[in-house]
Scaffold this motif. Structure first.
Motif, PDB file in Angstrom:
ATOM      1  N   ARG A  54      63.512  24.994  46.481  1.00  0.00           N
ATOM      2  CA  ARG A  54      62.548  25.375  47.517  1.00  0.00           C
ATOM      3  C   ARG A  54      61.587  26.465  47.069  1.00  0.00           C
ATOM      4  NH1 ARG A  54      66.444  25.223  52.841  1.00  0.00           N
ATOM      5  NH2 ARG A  54      66.738  22.976  52.814  1.00  0.00           N
ATOM      6  N   THR A  55      61.818  27.086  45.933  1.00  0.00           N
ATOM      7  CA  THR A  55      60.894  28.109  45.441  1.00  0.00           C
ATOM      8  C   THR A  55      59.852  27.455  44.542  1.00  0.00           C
ATOM      9  OG1 THR A  55      62.348  28.588  43.572  1.00  0.00           O
ATOM     10  CG2 THR A  55      62.583  29.976  45.520  1.00  0.00           C
ATOM     11  N   PRO A  56      58.651  27.994  44.540  1.00  0.00           N
ATOM     12  CA  PRO A  56      57.610  27.418  43.683  1.00  0.00           C
ATOM     13  C   PRO A  56      57.886  27.733  42.216  1.00  0.00           C
ATOM     14  CG  PRO A  56      56.807  29.402  44.726  1.00  0.00           C
ATOM     15  CD  PRO A  56      58.174  29.133  45.303  1.00  0.00           C
ATOM     16  N   LEU A 128      48.463  42.611  30.566  1.00  0.00           N
ATOM     17  CA  LEU A 128      47.100  42.180  30.870  1.00  0.00           C
ATOM     18  C   LEU A 128      47.103  40.837  31.593  1.00  0.00           C
ATOM     19  CD1 LEU A 128      43.981  42.403  30.551  1.00  0.00           C
ATOM     20  CD2 LEU A 128      44.267  41.258  28.341  1.00  0.00           C
ATOM     21  N   VAL A 129      47.885  39.889  31.072  1.00  0.00           N
ATOM     22  CA  VAL A 129      47.968  38.568  31.690  1.00  0.00           C
ATOM     23  C   VAL A 129      48.592  38.668  33.086  1.00  0.00           C
ATOM     24  CG1 VAL A 129      49.090  36.310  31.504  1.00  0.00           C
ATOM     25  CG2 VAL A 129      47.958  37.305  29.525  1.00  0.00           C
ATOM     26  N   ALA A 130      49.637  39.479  33.228  1.00  0.00           N
ATOM     27  CA  ALA A 130      50.257  39.655  34.541  1.00  0.00           C
ATOM     28  C   ALA A 130      49.263  40.229  35.537  1.00  0.00           C
ATOM     29  CB  ALA A 130      51.487  40.557  34.423  1.00  0.00           C
ATOM     30  N   GLY A 131      48.491  41.215  35.115  1.00  0.00           N
ATOM     31  CA  GLY A 131      47.477  41.791  35.992  1.00  0.00           C
ATOM     32  C   GLY A 131      46.425  40.778  36.403  1.00  0.00           C
ATOM     33  N   LEU A 132      45.999  39.949  35.445  1.00  0.00           N
ATOM     34  CA  LEU A 132      45.017  38.905  35.763  1.00  0.00           C
ATOM     35  C   LEU A 132      45.585  37.897  36.754  1.00  0.00           C
ATOM     36  CD1 LEU A 132      43.394  38.242  32.278  1.00  0.00           C
ATOM     37  CD2 LEU A 132      42.280  39.185  34.300  1.00  0.00           C
ATOM     38  N   MET A 133      46.847  37.506  36.571  1.00  0.00           N
ATOM     39  CA  MET A 133      47.456  36.535  37.486  1.00  0.00           C
ATOM     40  C   MET A 133      47.560  37.094  38.906  1.00  0.00           C
ATOM     41  SD  MET A 133      50.487  34.773  35.269  1.00  0.00           S
ATOM     42  CE  MET A 133      50.156  33.734  33.862  1.00  0.00           C
ATOM     43  N   VAL A 134      47.954  38.359  39.021  1.00  0.00           N
ATOM     44  CA  VAL A 134      48.046  38.978  40.350  1.00  0.00           C
ATOM     45  C   VAL A 134      46.652  39.098  40.967  1.00  0.00           C
ATOM     46  CG1 VAL A 134      48.655  41.091  41.583  1.00  0.00           C
ATOM     47  CG2 VAL A 134      50.215  40.166  39.867  1.00  0.00           C
ATOM     48  N   ALA A 135      45.666  39.500  40.176  1.00  0.00           N
ATOM     49  CA  ALA A 135      44.296  39.625  40.689  1.00  0.00           C
ATOM     50  C   ALA A 135      43.765  38.274  41.158  1.00  0.00           C
ATOM     51  CB  ALA A 135      43.392  40.215  39.614  1.00  0.00           C
ATOM     52  N   MET A 136      44.047  37.205  40.400  1.00  0.00           N
ATOM     53  CA  MET A 136      43.606  35.870  40.796  1.00  0.00           C
ATOM     54  C   MET A 136      44.236  35.463  42.121  1.00  0.00           C
ATOM     55  SD  MET A 136      43.785  34.043  37.067  1.00  0.00           S
ATOM     56  CE  MET A 136      43.605  32.382  37.686  1.00  0.00           C
ATOM     57  N   LEU A 137      45.528  35.752  42.281  1.00  0.00           N
ATOM     58  CA  LEU A 137      46.212  35.420  43.530  1.00  0.00           C
ATOM     59  C   LEU A 137      45.597  36.164  44.713  1.00  0.00           C
ATOM     60  CD1 LEU A 137      48.641  34.217  45.176  1.00  0.00           C
ATOM     61  CD2 LEU A 137      49.822  36.340  44.605  1.00  0.00           C
ATOM     62  N   VAL A 138      45.330  37.458  44.531  1.00  0.00           N
ATOM     63  CA  VAL A 138      44.782  38.267  45.622  1.00  0.00           C
ATOM     64  C   VAL A 138      43.396  37.753  46.017  1.00  0.00           C
ATOM     65  CG1 VAL A 138      43.927  40.574  46.198  1.00  0.00           C
ATOM     66  CG2 VAL A 138      46.151  40.304  45.092  1.00  0.00           C
ATOM     67  N   ILE A 159      56.143  34.726  44.384  1.00  0.00           N
ATOM     68  CA  ILE A 159      57.242  34.174  43.586  1.00  0.00           C
ATOM     69  C   ILE A 159      56.679  33.297  42.473  1.00  0.00           C
ATOM     70  CG2 ILE A 159      59.188  32.564  43.637  1.00  0.00           C
ATOM     71  CD1 ILE A 159      59.896  33.695  46.390  1.00  0.00           C
ATOM     72  N   GLN A 160      55.662  32.491  42.794  1.00  0.00           N
ATOM     73  CA  GLN A 160      55.056  31.651  41.760  1.00  0.00           C
ATOM     74  C   GLN A 160      54.420  32.500  40.666  1.00  0.00           C
ATOM     75  OE1 GLN A 160      51.822  28.991  42.824  1.00  0.00           O
ATOM     76  NE2 GLN A 160      52.435  27.612  41.179  1.00  0.00           N
ATOM     77  N   VAL A 161      53.730  33.575  41.068  1.00  0.00           N
ATOM     78  CA  VAL A 161      53.123  34.466  40.070  1.00  0.00           C
ATOM     79  C   VAL A 161      54.202  35.123  39.222  1.00  0.00           C
ATOM     80  CG1 VAL A 161      51.773  36.580  39.779  1.00  0.00           C
ATOM     81  CG2 VAL A 161      51.027  34.853  41.404  1.00  0.00           C
ATOM     82  N   SER A 164      55.457  32.685  36.760  1.00  0.00           N
ATOM     83  CA  SER A 164      54.451  32.474  35.717  1.00  0.00           C
ATOM     84  C   SER A 164      54.459  33.619  34.717  1.00  0.00           C
ATOM     85  CB  SER A 164      53.058  32.329  36.340  1.00  0.00           C
ATOM     86  OG  SER A 164      53.015  31.244  37.234  1.00  0.00           O
ATOM     87  N   VAL A 165      54.554  34.849  35.228  1.00  0.00           N
ATOM     88  CA  VAL A 165      54.593  36.020  34.341  1.00  0.00           C
ATOM     89  C   VAL A 165      55.844  35.983  33.474  1.00  0.00           C
ATOM     90  CG1 VAL A 165      54.828  38.536  34.305  1.00  0.00           C
ATOM     91  CG2 VAL A 165      53.148  37.456  35.812  1.00  0.00           C
ATOM     92  N   LEU A 166      56.982  35.586  34.058  1.00  0.00           N
ATOM     93  CA  LEU A 166      58.225  35.520  33.285  1.00  0.00           C
ATOM     94  C   LEU A 166      58.203  34.396  32.255  1.00  0.00           C
ATOM     95  CD1 LEU A 166      60.864  36.196  36.084  1.00  0.00           C
ATOM     96  CD2 LEU A 166      60.177  37.726  34.227  1.00  0.00           C
ATOM     97  N   CYS A 167      57.490  33.312  32.531  1.00  0.00           N
ATOM     98  CA  CYS A 167      57.433  32.186  31.591  1.00  0.00           C
ATOM     99  C   CYS A 167      56.388  32.378  30.496  1.00  0.00           C
ATOM    100  CB  CYS A 167      57.136  30.884  32.342  1.00  0.00           C
ATOM    101  SG  CYS A 167      58.549  30.291  33.271  1.00  0.00           S
TER     102      CYS A 167
END
Length: 196
Positions: A54-56, A128-138, A159-161, A164-167
């Motif tokens: 059930r989690t993305p 840097l990538v984690a920050g970009l992913m969070v910024a894109m989500l926001v 959770i999806q972000v 993604s950051v962990l992968c």
């Protein structure tokens, strides 16, 4: 006759498209989800698999785009990224073009800083990538909120972000050691004679 460098660029572009189509096909598969009632009398493992279903999952395509753009920006031209992500928008029933625009802006941000990221260690690259992913989500959710479109809960999207950051390190590892995509060295030129 095509030289080896040009052939390698086109082979990696074709490989990117094949991986993207495979990931898209996987996301479109109607995979069965275990029901919670089936797990009522069983161990915690079943409950864990229900929660996992059930989690993305992670956005592996986004991880690949960032990893490849950091290492070999000439392998992923803007139009190729736009075409693949726009196709994903259409097939996943997202607003066409919004996520594509965000992915293009983020990938071009990374592409414009290849000379800087060449010198960064992996920990800083990962941040840097984690920050970009969070910024894109926001930004994505802010646009949805401005036009009053219903959206999933913020925690669900985070959770999806987080996945993604962990992968991302696994994607980088596979790109580096399986596909031999390394960051360009100082003074290295691409297949067209341009400095990378």
């Amino acid at each position: 006759m095509v030289d080896g460098a040009t052939r390698e660029v086109w082979l990696h572009r074709a490989l990117f498209v094949a991986i993207a189509l495979l990931l898209l096909f996987w996301r479109l598969l109607p995979l069965p989800m275990a029901m919670m009632s089936d797990c009522a009398e069983t161990a915690g493992w079943c409950r864990f698999t229900v929660w996992l279903n059930r989690t993305p999952g992670p956005d592996l395509l986004l991880c690949i785009i960032f990893a490849w753009t950091m290492r070999r920006p000439d392998y992923l031209p803007v139009l190729l990224i736009a075409a693949v992500v726009l196709l994903e928008d259409m097939l996943l029933d997202r607003p066409p073009g919004l996520w594509t625009a965000l992915v293009l802006l983020a990938s071009e941000f990374v592409r414009g800083r290849v000379a800087l990221t060449r010198e960064l260690n992996f920990g800083v690259e990962w941040l840097l990538v984690a920050g970009l992913m969070v910024a894109m989500l926001v930004v994505y959710r802010l646009v949805f909120a401005m036009v009053l479109v219903t959206q999933t809960g913020f925690g669900f999207a985070m959770i999806q972000v987080a996945w993604s950051v962990l992968c991302y390190p696994a994607v980088v590892f596979l790109s580096r050691y399986v596909l031999d995509l390394h960051k360009p060295a100082m003074g290295e030129i691409d297949a067209y004679g341009r400095r990378m």
